[in-house]
Design a protein around this motif. Structure first.
Motif, PDB file in Angstrom:
ATOM      1  N   ASN A 355       0.799  -1.227   0.000  1.00 17.04           N
ATOM      2  CA  ASN A 355       0.000   0.000   0.000  1.00 17.04           C
ATOM      3  C   ASN A 355       0.827   1.270   0.000  1.00 17.04           C
ATOM      4  O   ASN A 355       0.494   2.256  -0.666  1.00 17.04           O
ATOM      5  CB  ASN A 355      -0.954   0.011   1.195  1.00 17.04           C
ATOM      6  CG  ASN A 355      -2.140  -0.905   1.003  1.00 17.04           C
ATOM      7  OD1 ASN A 355      -2.217  -1.642   0.033  1.00 17.04           O
ATOM      8  ND2 ASN A 355      -3.072  -0.871   1.934  1.00 17.04           N
ATOM      9  N   ARG A 356       1.928   1.276   0.754  1.00 14.96           N
ATOM     10  CA  ARG A 356       2.721   2.503   0.821  1.00 14.96           C
ATOM     11  C   ARG A 356       3.395   2.794  -0.517  1.00 14.96           C
ATOM     12  O   ARG A 356       3.556   3.955  -0.901  1.00 14.96           O
ATOM     13  CB  ARG A 356       3.757   2.393   1.938  1.00 14.96           C
ATOM     14  CG  ARG A 356       3.129   2.195   3.312  1.00 14.96           C
ATOM     15  CD  ARG A 356       4.160   2.223   4.409  1.00 14.96           C
ATOM     16  NE  ARG A 356       3.666   1.560   5.609  1.00 14.96           N
ATOM     17  CZ  ARG A 356       4.305   1.497   6.761  1.00 14.96           C
ATOM     18  NH1 ARG A 356       5.496   2.085   6.873  1.00 14.96           N
ATOM     19  NH2 ARG A 356       3.795   0.865   7.805  1.00 14.96           N
ATOM     20  N   GLN A 357       3.772   1.758  -1.224  1.00 13.36           N
ATOM     21  CA  GLN A 357       4.414   1.938  -2.521  1.00 13.36           C
ATOM     22  C   GLN A 357       3.403   2.419  -3.569  1.00 13.36           C
ATOM     23  O   GLN A 357       3.701   3.287  -4.372  1.00 13.36           O
ATOM     24  CB  GLN A 357       5.073   0.629  -2.968  1.00 13.36           C
ATOM     25  CG  GLN A 357       6.305   0.255  -2.168  1.00 13.36           C
ATOM     26  CD  GLN A 357       6.022  -0.009  -0.696  1.00 13.36           C
ATOM     27  OE1 GLN A 357       5.111  -0.759  -0.357  1.00 13.36           O
ATOM     28  NE2 GLN A 357       6.808   0.611   0.181  1.00 13.36           N
ATOM     29  N   VAL A 358       2.188   1.847  -3.539  1.00 10.97           N
ATOM     30  CA  VAL A 358       1.145   2.289  -4.468  1.00 10.97           C
ATOM     31  C   VAL A 358       0.738   3.723  -4.143  1.00 10.97           C
ATOM     32  O   VAL A 358       0.554   4.551  -5.047  1.00 10.97           O
ATOM     33  CB  VAL A 358      -0.055   1.341  -4.418  1.00 10.97           C
ATOM     34  CG1 VAL A 358      -1.227   1.903  -5.225  1.00 10.97           C
ATOM     35  CG2 VAL A 358       0.328  -0.038  -4.957  1.00 10.97           C
ATOM     36  N   ALA A 359       0.607   4.038  -2.873  1.00 16.03           N
ATOM     37  CA  ALA A 359       0.246   5.402  -2.482  1.00 16.03           C
ATOM     38  C   ALA A 359       1.289   6.401  -2.967  1.00 16.03           C
ATOM     39  O   ALA A 359       0.941   7.481  -3.479  1.00 16.03           O
ATOM     40  CB  ALA A 359       0.097   5.484  -0.969  1.00 16.03           C
ATOM     41  N   LYS A 451       2.680  10.455   6.957  1.00 12.60           N
ATOM     42  CA  LYS A 451       3.068   9.680   8.148  1.00 12.60           C
ATOM     43  C   LYS A 451       3.641   8.327   7.774  1.00 12.60           C
ATOM     44  O   LYS A 451       4.563   7.830   8.436  1.00 12.60           O
ATOM     45  CB  LYS A 451       1.860   9.495   9.081  1.00 12.60           C
ATOM     46  CG  LYS A 451       2.210   8.660  10.313  1.00 12.60           C
ATOM     47  CD  LYS A 451       1.134   8.655  11.364  1.00 12.60           C
ATOM     48  CE  LYS A 451       1.572   7.833  12.581  1.00 12.60           C
ATOM     49  NZ  LYS A 451       0.571   7.842  13.665  1.00 12.60           N
ATOM     50  N   TYR A 452       3.111   7.718   6.724  1.00  7.82           N
ATOM     51  CA  TYR A 452       3.602   6.400   6.314  1.00  7.82           C
ATOM     52  C   TYR A 452       4.235   6.425   4.927  1.00  7.82           C
ATOM     53  O   TYR A 452       4.413   5.380   4.304  1.00  7.82           O
ATOM     54  CB  TYR A 452       2.460   5.385   6.341  1.00  7.82           C
ATOM     55  CG  TYR A 452       1.979   5.063   7.735  1.00  7.82           C
ATOM     56  CD1 TYR A 452       2.792   4.361   8.626  1.00  7.82           C
ATOM     57  CD2 TYR A 452       0.733   5.490   8.173  1.00  7.82           C
ATOM     58  CE1 TYR A 452       2.361   4.083   9.908  1.00  7.82           C
ATOM     59  CE2 TYR A 452       0.293   5.207   9.450  1.00  7.82           C
ATOM     60  CZ  TYR A 452       1.105   4.500  10.319  1.00  7.82           C
ATOM     61  OH  TYR A 452       0.675   4.214  11.597  1.00  7.82           O
ATOM     62  N   GLU A 453       4.576   7.618   4.456  1.00  9.17           N
ATOM     63  CA  GLU A 453       5.202   7.715   3.143  1.00  9.17           C
ATOM     64  C   GLU A 453       6.491   6.899   3.111  1.00  9.17           C
ATOM     65  O   GLU A 453       7.312   6.959   4.026  1.00  9.17           O
ATOM     66  CB  GLU A 453       5.520   9.181   2.821  1.00  9.17           C
ATOM     67  CG  GLU A 453       6.181   9.362   1.466  1.00  9.17           C
ATOM     68  CD  GLU A 453       6.472  10.828   1.160  1.00  9.17           C
ATOM     69  OE1 GLU A 453       6.921  11.118   0.041  1.00  9.17           O
ATOM     70  OE2 GLU A 453       6.236  11.677   2.048  1.00  9.17           O
TER      71      GLU A 453
END
Length: 474
Positions: A355-359, A451-453
């Motif tokens: 999810n963090r990579q897609v975001a 925050k989670y980038e």
């Protein structure tokens, strides 16, 4: 070259070619009947939207839970038959990391009581081999159910296509014959205090495919949900669900019959309670497996500058879905996404993939905003898309994450497609649900993307490799 070297090369070539040949066949083979199913559309007003939400308020955990109670109601009110199809059905988790409610026991008790009340009723539980560690352990809940004359079907997923062809093409000809044993010595991947796994069970596990559906069905109502209601460790997750009535129940039963058939069992003919509903403002449709992806891409493709897209999902990684979101935003659609940060799994810390990579890929695009759910040990486990245009809203939700394995006919999945007027009360309900999380109304639900980038290059490459090859757990 001596004759024995030639024969050795021939033998090696045969051993290499067999997996290659099998891999191509198993990756592209015809699916069993009524798998990857797209039912007709029904008009109705008999639909209920439910959710579980876990969040922080005044530094305390708050639980708003509607799904388990409704599931127990559907079991208790059954008169003619019951079908329960749940991916996770166990109490396996690391108890050193915390304690969870006994959800699996509650469902089991309700089913046993229903059997005592009605000794001849058809009651069938369908589930996945993960709940027996792929044959290495006994499941006490299944033993209780079977002792009370309730059918428990461990889904045979071999007829499905292989999501991990690099491995599965070797496993099918050479490794599947290594049978699981209940005398294993390998660590239990799901419960450190549980029984050990065997080599055969772990060889099976690496195929990475499952019956991932979450359905409870009787003759008058059915629930389709994103929640593993029969798994203690999932009790605090945030999830969504739908309760439906009417003719669509026949489609749900037919899709469950297809899963039973894969396992060598035939569900009996049953009678559904007739619905007084002959029309309505809602249009609902059952879609399973790959037809879920078709519906998602179709909804995204219709979005334009007059559209809003709201997405909430536990996993997103499918490249076509990501592309569809980008293209919709490029056409002017306003996209808001709430994603799980992929950091918690029953007390085990995860690395944020995918999810963090897609975001990180989506946020630089104009018209796309991402927030992460502010999880604290639990997961934001919902899976839905809401697309609203000038006059109509389309809601797609259910068991399927937005990943290749969940959407490309590898896992068994079950979702609803719901079309409704923009002014309908359900449209307001689902938008209020989403906006409350997005805006942190009356609680701490979500945090900003930063925050989670995670822009770590190797994680981006690893995510893309996992998604492409199927060598992943998402």
């Amino acid at each position: 070259m001596k004759w024995y070297k030639k024969w050795l090369l021939i033998i090696v070539a045969i051993f290499v070619m067999i997996p290659l040949f099998i891999g191509i066949i198993q990756h592209n083979k015809k699916l069993p009947s009524h798998i990857s199913f797209e039912g007709p559309t029904y008009k109705t007003d008999e639909l209920e939207f439910l959710y579980d939400l876990t969040y922080q308020k005044n530094e305390e955990r708050v639980l708003e839970q509607q799904l388990l109670g409704t599931a127990l109601e559907i079991i208790n009110e059954a008169e003619n038959f019951l079908v329960v199809d749940m991916f996770l059905y166990n109490d396996d988790y690391d108890r050193d990391k915390g304690e969870y409610p006994n959800s699996a026991q509650k469902i089991t008790n309700a089913l046993v009581e229903k059997r005592k009340d009605n000794p001849t009723m058809s009651i069938t539980v369908l589930t996945d081999a993960v709940n027996t560690l792929y044959g290495s352990t006994n499941n006490p809940y299944f033993e209780t159910l079977e002792d009370n004359n309730i059918n428990v079907l461990i889904t045979n997923v071999k007829p499905l296509r292989d999501s991990n062809p690099i491995y599965s093409s070797i496993w099918r000809p050479y490794l599947q014959w290594w049978q699981p044993s209940q005398e294993g010595f390998l660590p239990n991947a799901f419960n450190p205090d549980g029984r050990k796994g065997s080599i055969g069970s772990y060889l099976d596990l690496i195929n990475f495919k499952a019956n991932h559906r979450k359905i409870i069905l009787n003759e008058s109502r059915a629930m389709l949900t994103s929640a593993n209601l029969t798994h203690d460790g999932s009790s605090y997750h945030s999830n969504i669900g739908f309760v439906v009535q009417g003719d669509i129940l026949k489609d749900i039963y037919l899709s469950e019959q297809a899963v039973a058939n894969m396992t060598g069992y035939t569900l009996p003919d049953v009678t559904f309670k007739s619905s007084n509903e002959t029309n309505g403002e809602l249009e609902i449709q059952l879609v399973t497996e790959g037809k879920i992806k078709k519906a998602l891409l179709g909804a995204l493709a219709e979005a334009d500058e007059q559209s809003t897209i709201k997405i909430g999902v536990f996993y997103i990684s499918d490249r076509q879905i990501v592309k569809g979101i980008k293209e919709a935003a490029k056409r002017g659609a306003n996209v808001q996404m709430i994603l799980d940060p992929n950091k918690d799994a029953f007390g085990i810390e995860k690395n944020g993939i995918p999810n963090r990579q897609v975001a990180a890929e989506l946020v630089p695009n104009k018209n796309i905003e991402v927030r992460f759910y502010d999880t604290n040990g639990e997961q934001f486990h919902s899976k839905f898309v809401i697309v609203t245009d000038e006059d109509e809203t389309t809601l797609i939700g259910g068991s399927a994450n937005f990943t290749r394995r969940n959407l490309a006919d590898y896992n068994l999945e079950s979702n609803l497609v719901i079309n409704m007027p923009k002014t309908h009360v359900l449209t307001k309900e689902i938008n209020d649900y989403f906006d409350r999380m997005w805006n942190n109304d009356d609680g701490q639900f979500t945090v900003e993307f930063e925050k989670y980038e995670d822009q770590t290059l190797w994680k981006k490459a690893f995510y893309r490799l996992q998604e492409f090859t199927g060598l992943s757990t998402f």
